[in-house]
Scaffold this motif. Structure first.
Motif, PDB file in Angstrom:
ATOM      1  N   ARG A 106       0.831  -1.200   0.000  1.00 10.52           N
ATOM      2  CA  ARG A 106       0.000   0.000   0.000  1.00 10.52           C
ATOM      3  C   ARG A 106       0.867   1.254   0.000  1.00 10.52           C
ATOM      4  N   VAL A 107       1.926   1.241   0.820  1.00  7.57           N
ATOM      5  CA  VAL A 107       2.826   2.391   0.881  1.00  7.57           C
ATOM      6  C   VAL A 107       3.494   2.614  -0.469  1.00  7.57           C
ATOM      7  N   HIS A 109       2.489   1.704  -3.476  1.00  5.79           N
ATOM      8  CA  HIS A 109       1.514   2.188  -4.449  1.00  5.79           C
ATOM      9  C   HIS A 109       1.249   3.681  -4.251  1.00  5.79           C
ATOM     10  N   THR A 110       1.046   4.090  -2.987  1.00 10.84           N
ATOM     11  CA  THR A 110       0.750   5.493  -2.702  1.00 10.84           C
ATOM     12  C   THR A 110       1.931   6.400  -3.045  1.00 10.84           C
ATOM     13  N   VAL A 111       3.133   5.970  -2.704  1.00 10.17           N
ATOM     14  CA  VAL A 111       4.321   6.783  -2.979  1.00 10.17           C
ATOM     15  C   VAL A 111       4.498   6.997  -4.473  1.00 10.17           C
ATOM     16  N   VAL A 112       4.355   5.929  -5.246  1.00  8.00           N
ATOM     17  CA  VAL A 112       4.561   6.033  -6.694  1.00  8.00           C
ATOM     18  C   VAL A 112       3.473   6.899  -7.337  1.00  8.00           C
ATOM     19  N   ARG A 113       2.227   6.726  -6.931  1.00  2.96           N
ATOM     20  CA  ARG A 113       1.149   7.529  -7.509  1.00  2.96           C
ATOM     21  C   ARG A 113       1.279   8.990  -7.105  1.00  2.96           C
ATOM     22  N   THR A 114       1.731   9.241  -5.888  1.00  2.00           N
ATOM     23  CA  THR A 114       1.948  10.619  -5.453  1.00  2.00           C
ATOM     24  C   THR A 114       3.095  11.247  -6.229  1.00  2.00           C
ATOM     25  N   VAL A 181      15.338   7.403  -2.718  1.00  2.00           N
ATOM     26  CA  VAL A 181      15.325   8.745  -3.311  1.00  2.00           C
ATOM     27  C   VAL A 181      15.872   8.703  -4.729  1.00  2.00           C
ATOM     28  N   THR A 182      16.961   7.980  -4.923  1.00  2.00           N
ATOM     29  CA  THR A 182      17.549   7.849  -6.257  1.00  2.00           C
ATOM     30  C   THR A 182      16.556   7.216  -7.225  1.00  2.00           C
ATOM     31  N   MET A 183      15.871   6.181  -6.770  1.00  2.00           N
ATOM     32  CA  MET A 183      14.896   5.506  -7.626  1.00  2.00           C
ATOM     33  C   MET A 183      13.719   6.412  -7.963  1.00  2.00           C
ATOM     34  N   LEU A 206       5.083   3.704 -14.123  1.00  2.00           N
ATOM     35  CA  LEU A 206       4.661   3.600 -12.727  1.00  2.00           C
ATOM     36  C   LEU A 206       4.678   2.148 -12.252  1.00  2.00           C
ATOM     37  N   ALA A 207       4.268   1.232 -13.113  1.00  2.00           N
ATOM     38  CA  ALA A 207       4.288  -0.189 -12.748  1.00  2.00           C
ATOM     39  C   ALA A 207       5.715  -0.654 -12.485  1.00  2.00           C
ATOM     40  N   THR A 208       6.636  -0.220 -13.335  1.00  2.00           N
ATOM     41  CA  THR A 208       8.050  -0.564 -13.144  1.00  2.00           C
ATOM     42  C   THR A 208       8.576   0.033 -11.843  1.00  2.00           C
ATOM     43  N   ALA A 209       8.187   1.269 -11.569  1.00  2.00           N
ATOM     44  CA  ALA A 209       8.624   1.925 -10.340  1.00  2.00           C
ATOM     45  C   ALA A 209       8.108   1.190  -9.109  1.00  2.00           C
ATOM     46  N   GLU A 210       6.864   0.752  -9.146  1.00  2.00           N
ATOM     47  CA  GLU A 210       6.307   0.001  -8.023  1.00  2.00           C
ATOM     48  C   GLU A 210       7.078  -1.293  -7.811  1.00  2.00           C
ATOM     49  N   ASN A 211       7.388  -1.985  -8.895  1.00  2.00           N
ATOM     50  CA  ASN A 211       8.137  -3.240  -8.774  1.00  2.00           C
ATOM     51  C   ASN A 211       9.535  -3.005  -8.212  1.00  2.00           C
ATOM     52  N   ARG A 212      10.164  -1.933  -8.642  1.00  2.00           N
ATOM     53  CA  ARG A 212      11.497  -1.604  -8.116  1.00  2.00           C
ATOM     54  C   ARG A 212      11.442  -1.334  -6.616  1.00  2.00           C
ATOM     55  N   LEU A 213      10.434  -0.553  -6.197  1.00  3.76           N
ATOM     56  CA  LEU A 213      10.313  -0.248  -4.775  1.00  3.76           C
ATOM     57  C   LEU A 213       9.979  -1.494  -3.961  1.00  3.76           C
ATOM     58  N   LYS A 214       9.145  -2.352  -4.508  1.00  2.00           N
ATOM     59  CA  LYS A 214       8.814  -3.598  -3.803  1.00  2.00           C
ATOM     60  C   LYS A 214      10.048  -4.481  -3.659  1.00  2.00           C
ATOM     61  N   LEU A 215      10.868  -4.511  -4.711  1.00  2.00           N
ATOM     62  CA  LEU A 215      12.101  -5.292  -4.650  1.00  2.00           C
ATOM     63  C   LEU A 215      13.022  -4.744  -3.560  1.00  2.00           C
ATOM     64  N   ILE A 216      13.139  -3.403  -3.503  1.00  2.00           N
ATOM     65  CA  ILE A 216      13.955  -2.778  -2.447  1.00  2.00           C
ATOM     66  C   ILE A 216      13.385  -3.100  -1.084  1.00  2.00           C
TER      67      ILE A 216
END
Length: 224
Positions: A106-107, A109-114, A181-183, A206-216
């Motif tokens: 949830r976090v 998703h919200t961060v990437v959409r924001t 922050v870099t991502m 955005l989908a790629t960004a969410e996957n990257r953040l989830k991986l991190i």
């Protein structure tokens, strides 16, 4: 019978005849200052701050070059004010995504959409910030790197509220925050530079960004 205001020839109660409230000197000064900032930001769409000249800024703002010094002592001061505006955008973005809870998905998703919302609303500021971050040794690039380190520090404090991160050392939390922050800034650049633009291309980014953040996030959960 229609009454007339003494000495004016204007009809009392006739709004169209009332004088317009004059703009104060302070208001005019503030408008000119903002015009200079806006002109500089527009000129920085495709180049670093270091190559921007005072004459280019004043020409676009439609003021004489000497008037610049009524508002800024130097181009570096103008650049630092622009940096402050850009960091305010980034901090407002973090504030908007802050109260999401502690569920990773949830976090994320919200961060990437924001991020998407703020990038599209403030593209010039994001472009300026990401470019100056990798600039040379001037006052503005140095300040950009310092401000982003401070921003990562604030993010590290937020990360410590997650159960799996509460026992992390401060330096490890900072390392994780720097990665995030870099991502996020890389994602902002992708959104700005993608051609052609479309809702579909934005969704892919955005989908790629969410996957990257989830991986991190998932890697962080198992960090020892």
């Amino acid at each position: 019978m229609t009454q007339v205001a003494p000495g004016t020839g204007r009809k009392i109660g006739d709004v169209s005849a009332e004088s317009v409230k004059p703009v104060s000197r302070q208001e005019r000064k503030q408008r000119t200052r903002q015009a200079l900032l806006d002109a500089a930001l527009a000129q920085l769409a495709d180049r670093p701050f270091a190559v921007l000249s005072l004459r280019e800024v004043t020409k676009q703002a439609d003021i004489v070059p000497t008037a610049f010094y009524r508002h800024f002592t130097s181009m570096d001061e103008l650049g630092l004010v622009l940096l402050g505006e850009s960091m305010d955008v980034l901090r407002r973005m973090l504030d908007a995504a802050r109260d999401t809870g502690t569920d990773f998905d949830r976090v994320v998703h919200t961060v990437v959409r924001t991020l998407h919302e703020y990038t599209r609303a403030h593209e010039a500021h994001f472009r300026f910030l990401t470019r100056e971050r990798h600039g040379g040794g001037g006052a503005v690039p140095q300040a950009a790197r310092t401000e982003l380190r401070m921003f990562a520090g604030d993010l590290a404090v937020d990360l410590a509220r997650f159960d799996c991160l509460r026992r992390w050392r401060t330096e490890d939390l900072r390392m994780l925050a720097d990665m995030i922050v870099t991502m996020l800034l890389s994602t902002a650049v992708e959104l700005i530079e993608t051609v052609p633009r479309s809702a579909e291309s934005d969704e892919r980014i955005l989908a790629t960004a969410e996957n990257r953040l989830k991986l991190i996030a998932r890697g962080a959960a198992h960090w020892t």
